[in-house]
Design a protein around this motif. Structure first.
Motif, PDB file in Angstrom:
ATOM      1  N   CYS A  49      -3.093   2.962 -12.629  1.00  0.00           N
ATOM      2  CA  CYS A  49      -4.143   3.613 -11.835  1.00  0.00           C
ATOM      3  C   CYS A  49      -3.494   4.453 -10.746  1.00  0.00           C
ATOM      4  CB  CYS A  49      -5.088   2.599 -11.235  1.00  0.00           C
ATOM      5  SG  CYS A  49      -4.494   0.923 -11.327  1.00  0.00           S
ATOM      6  N   SER A  50      -3.126   5.687 -11.112  1.00  0.00           N
ATOM      7  CA  SER A  50      -2.361   6.545 -10.211  1.00  0.00           C
ATOM      8  C   SER A  50      -3.151   6.905  -8.958  1.00  0.00           C
ATOM      9  CB  SER A  50      -1.959   7.821 -10.938  1.00  0.00           C
ATOM     10  OG  SER A  50      -1.500   7.519 -12.224  1.00  0.00           O
ATOM     11  N   TYR A  51      -4.481   7.007  -9.095  1.00  0.00           N
ATOM     12  CA  TYR A  51      -5.292   7.388  -7.926  1.00  0.00           C
ATOM     13  C   TYR A  51      -5.222   6.297  -6.859  1.00  0.00           C
ATOM     14  CZ  TYR A  51      -7.151  10.865 -11.105  1.00  0.00           C
ATOM     15  OH  TYR A  51      -7.260  11.897 -11.985  1.00  0.00           O
ATOM     16  N   ILE A  52      -5.366   5.028  -7.304  1.00  0.00           N
ATOM     17  CA  ILE A  52      -5.262   3.899  -6.373  1.00  0.00           C
ATOM     18  C   ILE A  52      -3.874   3.887  -5.744  1.00  0.00           C
ATOM     19  CG2 ILE A  52      -5.348   1.380  -6.199  1.00  0.00           C
ATOM     20  CD1 ILE A  52      -7.289   1.356  -8.489  1.00  0.00           C
ATOM     21  N   SER A  53      -2.865   4.223  -6.551  1.00  0.00           N
ATOM     22  CA  SER A  53      -1.488   4.240  -6.078  1.00  0.00           C
ATOM     23  C   SER A  53      -1.306   5.254  -4.949  1.00  0.00           C
ATOM     24  CB  SER A  53      -0.578   4.562  -7.255  1.00  0.00           C
ATOM     25  OG  SER A  53       0.738   4.512  -6.886  1.00  0.00           O
ATOM     26  N   VAL A  54      -1.898   6.446  -5.093  1.00  0.00           N
ATOM     27  CA  VAL A  54      -1.782   7.474  -4.053  1.00  0.00           C
ATOM     28  C   VAL A  54      -2.472   7.003  -2.768  1.00  0.00           C
ATOM     29  CG1 VAL A  54      -2.437   9.812  -3.404  1.00  0.00           C
ATOM     30  CG2 VAL A  54      -1.589   9.362  -5.683  1.00  0.00           C
ATOM     31  N   VAL A  55      -3.683   6.415  -2.917  1.00  0.00           N
ATOM     32  CA  VAL A  55      -4.431   5.948  -1.743  1.00  0.00           C
ATOM     33  C   VAL A  55      -3.643   4.858  -1.017  1.00  0.00           C
ATOM     34  CG1 VAL A  55      -6.513   4.773  -1.003  1.00  0.00           C
ATOM     35  CG2 VAL A  55      -6.656   6.574  -2.702  1.00  0.00           C
ATOM     36  N   LEU A  56      -3.114   3.888  -1.789  1.00  0.00           N
ATOM     37  CA  LEU A  56      -2.350   2.802  -1.168  1.00  0.00           C
ATOM     38  C   LEU A  56      -1.065   3.333  -0.540  1.00  0.00           C
ATOM     39  CD1 LEU A  56      -2.785  -0.083  -3.750  1.00  0.00           C
ATOM     40  CD2 LEU A  56      -3.624   0.007  -1.428  1.00  0.00           C
ATOM     41  N   GLY A  57      -0.476   4.360  -1.153  1.00  0.00           N
ATOM     42  CA  GLY A  57       0.721   4.970  -0.593  1.00  0.00           C
ATOM     43  C   GLY A  57       0.445   5.593   0.763  1.00  0.00           C
ATOM     44  N   ILE A  58      -0.705   6.279   0.879  1.00  0.00           N
ATOM     45  CA  ILE A  58      -1.072   6.886   2.167  1.00  0.00           C
ATOM     46  C   ILE A  58      -1.295   5.798   3.214  1.00  0.00           C
ATOM     47  CG2 ILE A  58      -2.853   8.241   3.327  1.00  0.00           C
ATOM     48  CD1 ILE A  58      -3.189   9.760   0.659  1.00  0.00           C
ATOM     49  N   VAL A  59      -1.990   4.712   2.806  1.00  0.00           N
ATOM     50  CA  VAL A  59      -2.212   3.581   3.728  1.00  0.00           C
ATOM     51  C   VAL A  59      -0.868   3.024   4.197  1.00  0.00           C
ATOM     52  CG1 VAL A  59      -3.059   1.216   3.858  1.00  0.00           C
ATOM     53  CG2 VAL A  59      -4.461   2.955   2.783  1.00  0.00           C
ATOM     54  N   ALA A  60       0.052   2.816   3.238  1.00  0.00           N
ATOM     55  CA  ALA A  60       1.356   2.247   3.577  1.00  0.00           C
ATOM     56  C   ALA A  60       2.135   3.159   4.516  1.00  0.00           C
ATOM     57  CB  ALA A  60       2.152   1.996   2.303  1.00  0.00           C
ATOM     58  N   LEU A  61       2.051   4.475   4.248  1.00  0.00           N
ATOM     59  CA  LEU A  61       2.797   5.445   5.061  1.00  0.00           C
ATOM     60  C   LEU A  61       2.276   5.459   6.501  1.00  0.00           C
ATOM     61  CD1 LEU A  61       5.062   7.419   4.263  1.00  0.00           C
ATOM     62  CD2 LEU A  61       3.354   9.194   4.128  1.00  0.00           C
ATOM     63  N   ILE A  62       0.952   5.523   6.668  1.00  0.00           N
ATOM     64  CA  ILE A  62       0.380   5.603   8.022  1.00  0.00           C
ATOM     65  C   ILE A  62       0.632   4.297   8.785  1.00  0.00           C
ATOM     66  CG2 ILE A  62      -1.790   5.773   9.293  1.00  0.00           C
ATOM     67  CD1 ILE A  62      -2.735   7.738   7.146  1.00  0.00           C
ATOM     68  N   CYS A  63       0.343   3.147   8.127  1.00  0.00           N
ATOM     69  CA  CYS A  63       0.584   1.858   8.791  1.00  0.00           C
ATOM     70  C   CYS A  63       2.064   1.699   9.094  1.00  0.00           C
ATOM     71  CB  CYS A  63       0.113   0.713   7.900  1.00  0.00           C
ATOM     72  SG  CYS A  63      -1.661   0.551   7.845  1.00  0.00           S
ATOM     73  N   GLY A  64       2.925   2.177   8.184  1.00  0.00           N
ATOM     74  CA  GLY A  64       4.361   2.063   8.389  1.00  0.00           C
ATOM     75  C   GLY A  64       4.825   2.860   9.596  1.00  0.00           C
ATOM     76  N   ILE A  65       4.296   4.090   9.740  1.00  0.00           N
ATOM     77  CA  ILE A  65       4.691   4.922  10.882  1.00  0.00           C
ATOM     78  C   ILE A  65       4.219   4.279  12.188  1.00  0.00           C
ATOM     79  CG2 ILE A  65       4.289   7.153  11.993  1.00  0.00           C
ATOM     80  CD1 ILE A  65       4.171   8.337   9.133  1.00  0.00           C
ATOM     81  N   LEU A  66       2.955   3.781  12.199  1.00  0.00           N
ATOM     82  CA  LEU A  66       2.439   3.113  13.402  1.00  0.00           C
ATOM     83  C   LEU A  66       3.272   1.877  13.732  1.00  0.00           C
ATOM     84  CD1 LEU A  66      -1.410   3.302  12.792  1.00  0.00           C
ATOM     85  CD2 LEU A  66      -0.098   4.556  14.478  1.00  0.00           C
ATOM     86  N   ALA A  67       3.647   1.112  12.680  1.00  0.00           N
ATOM     87  CA  ALA A  67       4.429  -0.102  12.894  1.00  0.00           C
ATOM     88  C   ALA A  67       5.831   0.227  13.388  1.00  0.00           C
ATOM     89  CB  ALA A  67       4.498  -0.903  11.597  1.00  0.00           C
ATOM     90  N   TYR A  68       6.394   1.349  12.877  1.00  0.00           N
ATOM     91  CA  TYR A  68       7.743   1.742  13.278  1.00  0.00           C
ATOM     92  C   TYR A  68       7.772   2.123  14.753  1.00  0.00           C
ATOM     93  CZ  TYR A  68      12.427   3.587  12.629  1.00  0.00           C
ATOM     94  OH  TYR A  68      13.772   3.777  12.694  1.00  0.00           O
ATOM     95  N   GLN A  69       6.681   2.782  15.208  1.00  0.00           N
ATOM     96  CA  GLN A  69       6.596   3.138  16.630  1.00  0.00           C
ATOM     97  C   GLN A  69       6.561   1.896  17.510  1.00  0.00           C
ATOM     98  OE1 GLN A  69       3.122   5.581  16.694  1.00  0.00           O
ATOM     99  NE2 GLN A  69       4.219   7.470  16.270  1.00  0.00           N
ATOM    100  N   GLN A  70       5.976   0.796  16.975  1.00  0.00           N
ATOM    101  CA  GLN A  70       5.893  -0.442  17.759  1.00  0.00           C
ATOM    102  C   GLN A  70       7.034  -1.398  17.453  1.00  0.00           C
ATOM    103  OE1 GLN A  70       2.016  -2.008  16.978  1.00  0.00           O
ATOM    104  NE2 GLN A  70       1.028  -0.091  17.481  1.00  0.00           N
ATOM    105  N   LYS A  71       8.039  -0.894  16.682  1.00  0.00           N
ATOM    106  CA  LYS A  71       9.236  -1.670  16.355  1.00  0.00           C
ATOM    107  C   LYS A  71       8.882  -2.981  15.645  1.00  0.00           C
ATOM    108  CE  LYS A  71      11.755   0.085  20.394  1.00  0.00           C
ATOM    109  NZ  LYS A  71      11.729   1.434  19.879  1.00  0.00           N
TER     110      LYS A  71
END
Lengths: 101, 139
Positions: free
Chosen positions: A34-56
């Motif tokens: 399910c490539s569409y779900i994969s893209v959506v989850l990838g965006i979620v992971a990327l945004i949460c990852g960037i926010l988490a990286y800012q908070q170390k």
């Protein structure tokens, strides 16, 4: 290169980092079906990852990397998935059938 | 959240909403477009003959929208049961964008529950392919 970020202690809040990592893992696991779900989850992971990286937070970098991989694989398989299905799938199925004998 | 990220997120959501309105408008009004858009076949199922965790999800949600809960649960139990989680995620993401008092660091969920989502998906993936759990198989 030394990592100057502090090591996580028991009381540290890692929620965003773990959300990022779990979404990235699921996205990479599901890119074939399910490539569409994969893209959506990838965006979620990327945004949460960037926010988490800012908070170390823990797992943030892993989440960013998995999210990026998941987005790329998802988009590639949305585009070439149908072609792959039409052209390559008969060959793969024939090979699988041959392997069983 | 720092303000540039919030502004960026708000703009993206606005553009997404406008695009969705245009797409839905053309989907509803243009005859023949409905036949072009078909749910595509699962590559994992085609290649290996095994079900992936999302197989039957489209049919399950279709039956759920028509009010047939039992058929929906038969086609994909996990997709139907995870809908409250999807609603929660959407509400939380919206709060991160629109609620100015809500910071990302306020979000606290025990790591056990987050890891159990991953475990649940993998367990569901495995057992729905086993003969004993054939009731999870859409057939």
């Amino acid at each position: 290169m030394t990592d100057t970020r502090p090591v996580a202690v028991g009381s540290q809040n890692n929620t965003l980092g773990i959300i990022s990592l779990v979404a990235g893992i699921i996205g990479v696991l599901l890119f074939l079906c399910c490539s569409y779900i994969s893209v959506v989850l990838g965006i979620v992971a990327l945004i949460c990852g960037i926010l988490a990286y800012q908070q170390k937070q823990q797992f943030a970098l892993a989440g960013i990397i998995l999210g990026a991989i998941s987005i790329v694989l998802g988009i590639v398989f949305i585009i070439v998935g149908q072609v792959l299905l039409r052209e390559l799938m008969p060959i793969i199925q024939r090979e699988l059938r041959m392997m069983q004998f | 959240m720092n303000s540039p990220l919030r502004i960026w997120a708000e703009r993206t959501l606005l553009i997404f909403a406008l695009v969705m309105i245009v797409v839905v408008y053309f989907y509803v009004t243009t005859p023949g477009l409905r036949d072009l858009v078909r749910p595509h076949q699962c590559l994992f199922l085609q290649a290996t003959g095994l079900l992936c965790p999302a197989c039957g999800g489209t049919r399950a949600l279709g039956h759920l929208l028509d009010g047939r809960l039992q058929l929906a649960l038969k086609y994909n139990t996990l997709a139907v049961l995870s809908l409250p989680l999807v609603v929660y995620g959407t509400v939380t993401a919206s709060r991160l964008v629109f609620d100015r008092n809500f910071e990302p660091s306020d979000l606290k969920i025990a790591p056990f529950w987050l890891w159990s989502i991953l475990a649940l998906i993998i367990i569901f993936w495995i057992i729905r392919n086993l003969p004993y759990f054939s009731f999870l198989n859409p057939g």
